[in-house]
Design a protein around this motif. Structure first.
Motif, PDB file in Angstrom:
ATOM      1  N   ILE A  43      13.570   3.318  -0.331  1.00 14.84           N
ATOM      2  CA  ILE A  43      13.268   2.400   0.769  1.00 14.84           C
ATOM      3  C   ILE A  43      11.782   2.458   1.096  1.00 14.84           C
ATOM      4  O   ILE A  43      11.132   1.432   1.282  1.00 14.84           O
ATOM      5  CB  ILE A  43      14.099   2.777   2.024  1.00 14.84           C
ATOM      6  N   ALA A  44      11.241   3.709   1.124  1.00 14.70           N
ATOM      7  CA  ALA A  44       9.822   3.852   1.467  1.00 14.70           C
ATOM      8  C   ALA A  44       8.953   3.074   0.486  1.00 14.70           C
ATOM      9  O   ALA A  44       8.057   2.332   0.896  1.00 14.70           O
ATOM     10  CB  ALA A  44       9.426   5.325   1.473  1.00 14.70           C
ATOM     11  N   SER A  45       9.240   3.210  -0.814  1.00 12.99           N
ATOM     12  CA  SER A  45       8.356   2.537  -1.768  1.00 12.99           C
ATOM     13  C   SER A  45       8.578   1.032  -1.728  1.00 12.99           C
ATOM     14  O   SER A  45       7.637   0.249  -1.896  1.00 12.99           O
ATOM     15  CB  SER A  45       8.569   3.078  -3.180  1.00 12.99           C
ATOM     16  N   TYR A  46       9.840   0.610  -1.456  1.00  4.95           N
ATOM     17  CA  TYR A  46      10.105  -0.827  -1.343  1.00  4.95           C
ATOM     18  C   TYR A  46       9.326  -1.408  -0.175  1.00  4.95           C
ATOM     19  O   TYR A  46       8.622  -2.412  -0.315  1.00  4.95           O
ATOM     20  CB  TYR A  46      11.609  -1.055  -1.161  1.00  4.95           C
ATOM     21  N   VAL A  47       9.454  -0.737   0.986  1.00  9.73           N
ATOM     22  CA  VAL A  47       8.775  -1.233   2.185  1.00  9.73           C
ATOM     23  C   VAL A  47       7.271  -1.244   1.970  1.00  9.73           C
ATOM     24  O   VAL A  47       6.578  -2.187   2.335  1.00  9.73           O
ATOM     25  CB  VAL A  47       9.137  -0.359   3.403  1.00  9.73           C
ATOM     26  N   GLU A  48       6.788  -0.185   1.313  1.00  7.68           N
ATOM     27  CA  GLU A  48       5.350  -0.084   1.099  1.00  7.68           C
ATOM     28  C   GLU A  48       4.853  -1.275   0.281  1.00  7.68           C
ATOM     29  O   GLU A  48       3.824  -1.861   0.562  1.00  7.68           O
ATOM     30  CB  GLU A  48       5.036   1.226   0.382  1.00  7.68           C
ATOM     31  N   ARG A  49       5.635  -1.636  -0.741  1.00 13.56           N
ATOM     32  CA  ARG A  49       5.224  -2.754  -1.580  1.00 13.56           C
ATOM     33  C   ARG A  49       5.378  -4.078  -0.837  1.00 13.56           C
ATOM     34  O   ARG A  49       4.572  -4.982  -0.950  1.00 13.56           O
ATOM     35  CB  ARG A  49       6.079  -2.796  -2.847  1.00 13.56           C
ATOM     36  N   LYS A  50       6.452  -4.162  -0.038  1.00 14.00           N
ATOM     37  CA  LYS A  50       6.829  -5.433   0.566  1.00 14.00           C
ATOM     38  C   LYS A  50       5.912  -5.817   1.725  1.00 14.00           C
ATOM     39  O   LYS A  50       5.489  -6.958   1.834  1.00 14.00           O
ATOM     40  CB  LYS A  50       8.277  -5.311   1.080  1.00 14.00           C
ATOM     41  N   VAL A  51       5.650  -4.869   2.607  1.00 11.78           N
ATOM     42  CA  VAL A  51       4.958  -5.241   3.841  1.00 11.78           C
ATOM     43  C   VAL A  51       3.530  -4.738   3.885  1.00 11.78           C
ATOM     44  O   VAL A  51       2.887  -4.830   4.914  1.00 11.78           O
ATOM     45  CB  VAL A  51       5.715  -4.729   5.090  1.00 11.78           C
ATOM     46  N   ALA A  52       3.043  -4.205   2.776  1.00 12.28           N
ATOM     47  CA  ALA A  52       1.692  -3.655   2.785  1.00 12.28           C
ATOM     48  C   ALA A  52       0.707  -4.706   3.279  1.00 12.28           C
ATOM     49  O   ALA A  52       0.831  -5.891   2.951  1.00 12.28           O
ATOM     50  CB  ALA A  52       1.306  -3.191   1.397  1.00 12.28           C
ATOM     51  N   VAL A  53      -0.266  -4.251   4.084  1.00 11.34           N
ATOM     52  CA  VAL A  53      -1.298  -5.159   4.552  1.00 11.34           C
ATOM     53  C   VAL A  53      -2.399  -5.141   3.513  1.00 11.34           C
ATOM     54  O   VAL A  53      -2.990  -4.106   3.257  1.00 11.34           O
ATOM     55  CB  VAL A  53      -1.848  -4.698   5.914  1.00 11.34           C
ATOM     56  N   LEU A  54      -2.649  -6.269   2.895  1.00 10.39           N
ATOM     57  CA  LEU A  54      -3.664  -6.294   1.844  1.00 10.39           C
ATOM     58  C   LEU A  54      -5.042  -6.384   2.468  1.00 10.39           C
ATOM     59  O   LEU A  54      -5.285  -7.214   3.337  1.00 10.39           O
ATOM     60  CB  LEU A  54      -3.422  -7.485   0.921  1.00 10.39           C
ATOM     61  N   ARG A  55      -5.922  -5.521   2.023  1.00 12.07           N
ATOM     62  CA  ARG A  55      -7.287  -5.585   2.540  1.00 12.07           C
ATOM     63  C   ARG A  55      -8.226  -5.624   1.360  1.00 12.07           C
ATOM     64  O   ARG A  55      -7.999  -4.925   0.408  1.00 12.07           O
ATOM     65  CB  ARG A  55      -7.602  -4.349   3.381  1.00 12.07           C
TER      66      ARG A  55
END
Lengths: 215, 323
Positions: A203-215
């Motif tokens: 879940i952590a890696s999914y969320v990280e990929r899914k909602v990451a804020v791109l900068r």
């Protein structure tokens, strides 16, 4: 491994206890952690200092020592609690600074320019926080929070040393009873821990990929 | 400009108000703590009618003068128990970490996949269970059970840190090595691992602090480390009279050792941070200096590591997580 299946009710009981420790510990830690996180980012220096001292002290105390204090030392002083409740308290207290740090680093991780931009558009404090800062902070906070929860899941095992009958305690009982299958029993218990930790990691890696804020 | 994203630099009125709030909250905390310390110091009646001395009563603290106590806590507990296990485990953990990192980066899938599975297995289970595993399953004695469990668990985490360190190196590093005719192993050992090691040094040191903290788990498997020795000393002196004293001293020793090691880890992160991570940070100019956290709260957030996961906001490259 057969010993695990033969005593499945015992193992299940231990598994449920572990889950309960995890759930109560996580909720307790979240409650304390949120308070500490808010103190930590408050504009008042004294509150920041209080939260910092708390964080440093608790974080540098081994979990076993926290358990020892609550379950072994306090009863001697007549502040006794039942060992299961003691385990809930110990896990909550020990995990709270990690939750607080994860929250704080998420909020501090939002670049200053975001708030400056919001202000330059005439947003007031409430708008800046609720529309600009928090949405970004929340997304950045989820993966480290899940990592804290994973660590908590593993830390529940410490309760076995203090009279709480959870998975590791059950595994000790079974290993004593079935001396010939020790490796199998411990392996089975380890797999049950992975049943908790690996999905959380996914879940952590999914969320990280899914909602990451791109900068 | 303020250093926080949440509020502006305070003006004179806000500063005055903040001083008042500071004063009040400090006073409240001091009063609460003082009351607590005072309450602990009060003599108590037991159910049997006997009166117990307060916790700060000299009769509870006279053992602090006895050399036997300090010999037990500091020498037998801290040095021979905790530090002896932690020291060897730390060395082994780094070696195991390098092996894991090599295995996970191997080109051959027959090495890479089993290593990955093994690594996830070790990372996902509690250290305490691993200690029991080795103690009951392999029957090597409590010292080696503690050392190996800590070494393997922390080795798995250090391995992941090293791997993400190598993954974050510029590709030119390995290309340059290849152009000089280095073999794959030479590239790893001479070019990539030293850089990764340097870059990940703060994380590795933070993980070693965790390792030291985790030695207290050995209390549960009855290995005589600091906490266990303190417990034995309580039995040695009989009665519950000294239990609080001994616990208090043990806590202080742990805090001194751990806080100084954490401070060392932070100092290291600050010192090596600007050079080692510089290469990656330069490409990221737009965050500017404002994004670097204030001193003492270093960029590589060791706090999150102290619980055994070198990822989150830290060294990991995005999307390379659990299996």
């Amino acid at each position: 491994m057969t010993a695990i299946f033969e005593n499945f009710d015992l193992v299940l009981q231990g598994f449920l206890m572990t889950l309960r420790l995890l759930a109560v510990g996580a909720i307790g830690a979240a409650v304390i952690g949120i308070v500490i996180a808010f103190l930590r980012i408050s504009p008042v220096p004294a509150m920041r200092n209080i939260a910092t001292v708390y964080t440093e002290l608790v974080r540098n105390t081994p979990l076993t020592l926290v358990f020892f204090l609550i379950i072994v030392v306090l009863p001697v002083l007549d502040f006794g609690v039942d060992s299961t409740i003691g385990a809930y308290i110990a896990l909550s207290v020990y995990t709270s600074p990690f939750i607080a740090e994860a929250l704080r680093s998420g909020i501090n991780g939002v670049p200053l320019g975001q708030a400056e931009a919001a202000r330059s558009l005439g947003f007031n404090f409430g708008q800046t926080v609720s529309l600009i800062i928090m949405p970004q902070a929340m997304r950045m906070v989820v993966p480290p929070l899940i990592n804290v929860i994973i660590a908590l899941a593993k830390n529940t095992s410490v309760a076995s040393g203090f009279l709480v009958v959870e998975m590791v305690a059950i595994s000790k009982t079974l290993a004593n009873r079935h001396g010939d299958q020790v490796i199998g029993i411990l392996f089975g218990i380890a797999l049950l821990y992975l049943v908790i930790t690996i999905p959380l990691g996914l879940i952590a890696s999914y969320v990280e990929r899914k909602v990451a804020v791109l900068r | 400009m303020s250093s926080s994203v949440l509020y502006d630099a305070p003006g004179p009125r806000t500063r005055a108000r903040s001083r008042v709030i500071s004063f009040i909250s400090t006073a409240v905390i001091v009063i609460l703590l003082g009351w607590f310390i005072f309450a602990l110091g009060q003599p108590r009646e037991t159910a049997g009618g006997a009166t117990l001395a307060g916790l700060w009563d000299p009769s509870r603290w006279d053992i602090a003068l006895e050399p036997v106590l300090w010999q037990g806590l500091l020498w037998r507990g801290l040095v021979l128990g905790t530090l002896r296990a932690a020291g060897l485990a730390a060395v082994l953990a780094i070696i195991i970490g390098v092996l894991f990192a090599l295995g996970r980066m191997a080109k051959n899938p027959f090495i890479r996949i089993p290593t990955t599975v093994l690594l996830e297995f070790f990372r996902g289970m509690p250290v305490l269970l691993m200690m029991l595993f080795i103690l009951l399953g392999l029957k090597v004695g409590d010292y080696w059970a503690v050392v190996w469990a800590l070494a393997v668990y922390n080795g798995a985490i250090i391995g992941e840190a090293l791997r993400s360190g190598v993954a974050s190196l510029p590709r030119g590093q390995s290309e340059a090595a290849a152009s000089l005719g280095f073999t794959g192993m030479q590239t790893r050992f001479i070019i990539e691992l030293p850089q990764a090691f340097r870059q990940m040094l703060p994380i590795i040191v933070a993980q070693l602090v965790v390792l030291l903290k985790d030695t207290s788990l050995a209390y549960i498997v009855a290995y005589p480390e600091l906490l266990r020795v303190s417990y034995q000393l309580k039995d040695f002196y009989g009665s519950g009279r000294y239990s609080f004293t001994l616990f208090f001293l043990t806590l202080i020793i742990y805090l001194i050792v751990n806080l100084s090691l954490s401070a060392f880890a932070r100092w290291l992160a600050r010192r090596s941070g600007s050079q080692a991570v510089g290469a990656t940070r330069k490409g990221n100019k737009k965050d500017g200096p404002a994004a670097t956290p204030p001193p003492g709260q270093t960029g590589i957030d060791t706090s999150l590591l102290s619980i055994g996961q070198p990822d989150g906001l830290t060294g990991r490259t995005r999307g390379e997580n659990a299996p």
